[in-house]
Design an enzyme around this catalytic site. Structure first.
Site, PDB file in Angstrom:
ATOM      1  N   CYS A  21     -18.564 -67.174 -32.234  1.00  0.00           N
ATOM      2  CA  CYS A  21     -19.524 -67.652 -33.106  1.00  0.00           C
ATOM      3  C   CYS A  21     -19.789 -69.153 -33.151  1.00  0.00           C
ATOM      4  O   CYS A  21     -20.558 -69.682 -33.805  1.00  0.00           O
ATOM      5  CB  CYS A  21     -19.430 -67.068 -34.503  1.00  0.00           C
ATOM      6  SG  CYS A  21     -19.108 -65.409 -34.792  1.00  0.00           S
ATOM      7  N   HIS A  40     -20.460 -73.914 -41.575  1.00  0.00           N
ATOM      8  CA  HIS A  40     -20.414 -72.543 -40.832  1.00  0.00           C
ATOM      9  C   HIS A  40     -20.269 -71.596 -41.850  1.00  0.00           C
ATOM     10  O   HIS A  40     -21.302 -70.699 -41.773  1.00  0.00           O
ATOM     11  CB  HIS A  40     -18.866 -72.495 -40.031  1.00  0.00           C
ATOM     12  CG  HIS A  40     -18.946 -71.281 -39.435  1.00  0.00           C
ATOM     13  ND1 HIS A  40     -19.784 -71.042 -38.265  1.00  0.00           N
ATOM     14  CD2 HIS A  40     -17.804 -70.265 -39.246  1.00  0.00           C
ATOM     15  CE1 HIS A  40     -19.439 -70.025 -37.663  1.00  0.00           C
ATOM     16  NE2 HIS A  40     -18.394 -69.515 -38.381  1.00  0.00           N
ATOM     17  N   GLU A  90     -12.774 -74.207 -44.807  1.00  0.00           N
ATOM     18  CA  GLU A  90     -13.746 -75.023 -44.293  1.00  0.00           C
ATOM     19  C   GLU A  90     -13.919 -75.976 -45.524  1.00  0.00           C
ATOM     20  O   GLU A  90     -14.169 -77.320 -45.236  1.00  0.00           O
ATOM     21  CB  GLU A  90     -14.993 -74.438 -43.666  1.00  0.00           C
ATOM     22  CG  GLU A  90     -16.052 -75.327 -43.254  1.00  0.00           C
ATOM     23  CD  GLU A  90     -17.457 -74.842 -42.934  1.00  0.00           C
ATOM     24  OE1 GLU A  90     -18.213 -75.368 -42.026  1.00  0.00           O
ATOM     25  OE2 GLU A  90     -17.704 -73.593 -43.183  1.00  0.00           O
ATOM     26  N   HIS A 104     -24.889 -64.115 -40.551  1.00  0.00           N
ATOM     27  CA  HIS A 104     -24.346 -64.565 -39.628  1.00  0.00           C
ATOM     28  C   HIS A 104     -24.944 -64.065 -38.377  1.00  0.00           C
ATOM     29  O   HIS A 104     -24.589 -63.068 -37.786  1.00  0.00           O
ATOM     30  CB  HIS A 104     -22.882 -64.115 -39.745  1.00  0.00           C
ATOM     31  CG  HIS A 104     -21.853 -64.985 -38.738  1.00  0.00           C
ATOM     32  ND1 HIS A 104     -22.320 -65.914 -37.799  1.00  0.00           N
ATOM     33  CD2 HIS A 104     -20.438 -65.020 -38.871  1.00  0.00           C
ATOM     34  CE1 HIS A 104     -21.218 -66.398 -37.363  1.00  0.00           C
ATOM     35  NE2 HIS A 104     -20.271 -65.773 -37.972  1.00  0.00           N
ATOM     36  N   PHE A 127     -14.135 -66.738 -33.644  1.00  0.00           N
ATOM     37  CA  PHE A 127     -12.933 -65.846 -33.365  1.00  0.00           C
ATOM     38  C   PHE A 127     -12.141 -66.473 -32.135  1.00  0.00           C
ATOM     39  O   PHE A 127     -12.764 -67.007 -31.093  1.00  0.00           O
ATOM     40  CB  PHE A 127     -13.365 -64.445 -33.001  1.00  0.00           C
ATOM     41  CG  PHE A 127     -13.563 -63.658 -34.041  1.00  0.00           C
ATOM     42  CD1 PHE A 127     -13.477 -63.958 -35.475  1.00  0.00           C
ATOM     43  CD2 PHE A 127     -13.959 -62.374 -33.771  1.00  0.00           C
ATOM     44  CE1 PHE A 127     -13.726 -63.199 -36.491  1.00  0.00           C
ATOM     45  CE2 PHE A 127     -14.079 -61.337 -34.861  1.00  0.00           C
ATOM     46  CZ  PHE A 127     -14.124 -61.780 -36.285  1.00  0.00           C
TER      47      PHE A 127
END
Length: 406
Positions: free
Chosen positions: A162, A302, A313, A336, A394
């Site tokens: 991602c 993100h 985050e 997403h 990931f």
């Protein structure tokens, strides 16, 4: 440092907010997600998705090409055409050997694979399409874009899950600074909303189960977040050296001033709980941009709407960026977009700087009390000189882009 700044001269978007930059921007500024129950996922454990509305590839690309291209390539070509036109470039007259293509995706064409696997099972190997591999291979994203625009320079696809779209933009910046090319079409595209892929995400427990109200299922940084909503689409940026762009009289929409990348080296799917990996990427991007942490006024986070990502985050932002920047996650609207997310959010960051507006974090009703950052809950006017766009993937892969005003 001005000598290492790269100009963004064109933007192209295909998102769940709509086809085109203005439709996508209006959607994220409006703060309402188009997420809904997806008929294609009716037998899946989780049936929510956030698809591109009214996407008609036959109208946009022609029927013949549409049937020879997987959806992830269709998205990219449509976005790239908008970006090239926005940059006021004519591929018929440019030196193709000096034009590069660097795009990111996490998967390639799983829709084609699943369709042709069904043909294999039901009709036998002799009925499998000879276009299976040319349609589904990840590298075809850049290959088909090069064919479309006559770009014969550096050509590659990057895969950092991602973070792929952001990694592609950072890699494109490096190619320009190394004088490998003069123009790069950079970004990402993804079309992973298929029954098999979504079943995998569901079995991992990564997806929101808020099926009673899909439009509010993606809720970054909210105390009731329970997972992400899968989106699809593409974001393409036209990038050039600032001096070259200004020499040809191009409009510079924003500047890429820094890029940082790192690995958590922590877990297969979970981010480091304290965000140490993405912190290293942020510090690297700021050092590359010769910018102090207290100079950052805005962060496009993100912010996936998963319990672990948002908390780690936010802790990193609070600890690292002392100037209390205004933080948003546009995934509240778009969902997403996986390998395309970093590119689309980079484009939104450029638009925020250019227009002095920070989109709201959609569906953020009650911020997680453990989070101590300044979150945009409404559309906010804010003069912005420096902004960051964070992307995580990931495998613990992180990419952070620093942007500045033109």
């Amino acid at each position: 440092m001005a000598g290492t700044d790269i100009a963004v001269t064109g933007l192209g978007l295909v998102t769940p907010g709509g086809v085109g930059v203005e439709a996508s921007w209006a959607s994220v500024c409006g703060g309402r997600s188009p997420a809904s129950l997806d008929p294609a996922l009716q037998d899946n454990p989780v049936r929510i998705s956030c698809r591109v509305p009214d996407f008609d590839p036959e109208h946009l690309l022609g029927a013949r090409r549409t049937h020879r291209l997987d959806r992830f390539v269709q998205f990219a070509l449509v976005a790239a055409h908008e970006a090239v036109a926005d940059a006021r470039l004519d591929p018929r007259t440019w030196d193709g050997a000096r034009v590069g293509v660097v795009l990111g995706c996490a998967d390639g064409g799983p829709g084609t694979v699943e369709q042709q696997h069904h043909v294999l099972r039901e009709q036998g190997a002799g009925r499998v399409s000879p276009l299976l591999l040319p349609m589904q291979l990840p590298n075809m994203l850049a290959g088909q874009t090069a064919i479309e625009f006559g770009a014969t320079g550096p050509n590659l696809v990057v895969a950092t899950a991602c973070a792929s779209g952001a990694t592609a933009i950072g890699t494109a910046r490096d190619l320009l600074l190394l004088d490998r090319c003069d123009i790069v079409l950079a970004g990402g595209s993804e079309a992973m909303i298929t029954p098999l892929v979504m079943a995998g995400f569901a079995q991992m427990g990564a997806l929101s189960k808020r099926e009673d109200d899909p439009a509010t299922a993606s809720r970054p940084f909210d105390e009731d977040r329970d997972g992400f909503v899968a989106g699809e689409g593409a974001g393409i940026l036209v990038m050039e050296r600032v001096a070259d762009a200004r020499a040809r009289g191009a409009r510079v929409r924003g500047r890429v001033t820094g890029y940082g990348t790192s690995a958590d080296a922590h877990h297969m799917t979970s981010p480091h709980p304290d965000g140490l990996g993405v912190e290293a990427a942020v510090r690297s991007a700021l050092a590359d941009a010769d910018t102090g942490p207290d100079e950052v006024q805005h962060v496009n986070a993100h912010g996936t709407s998963t319990p672990l990502n948002d908390l780690s985050e936010a802790r990193m932002v609070s600890r690292t960026l002392g100037g209390s920047p205004l933080v948003t996650s546009t995934k509240g609207v778009t969902g997403h977009m996986l390998g395309a997310a970093g590119a689309v959010e980079a484009a939104f960051t450029v638009l925020s700087i250019e227009r002095g507006l920070v989109p709201p974090t959609a569906n953020l009703s009650v911020p997680d009390p453990r989070i101590d950052i300044k979150l945009a809950q409404t559309l906010t006017s804010l003069p912005i000189d420096v902004a960051l766009s964070n992307s995580l993937g990931f495998g613990g892969q992180n990419a952070v882009l620093a942007f500045a005003h033109a």
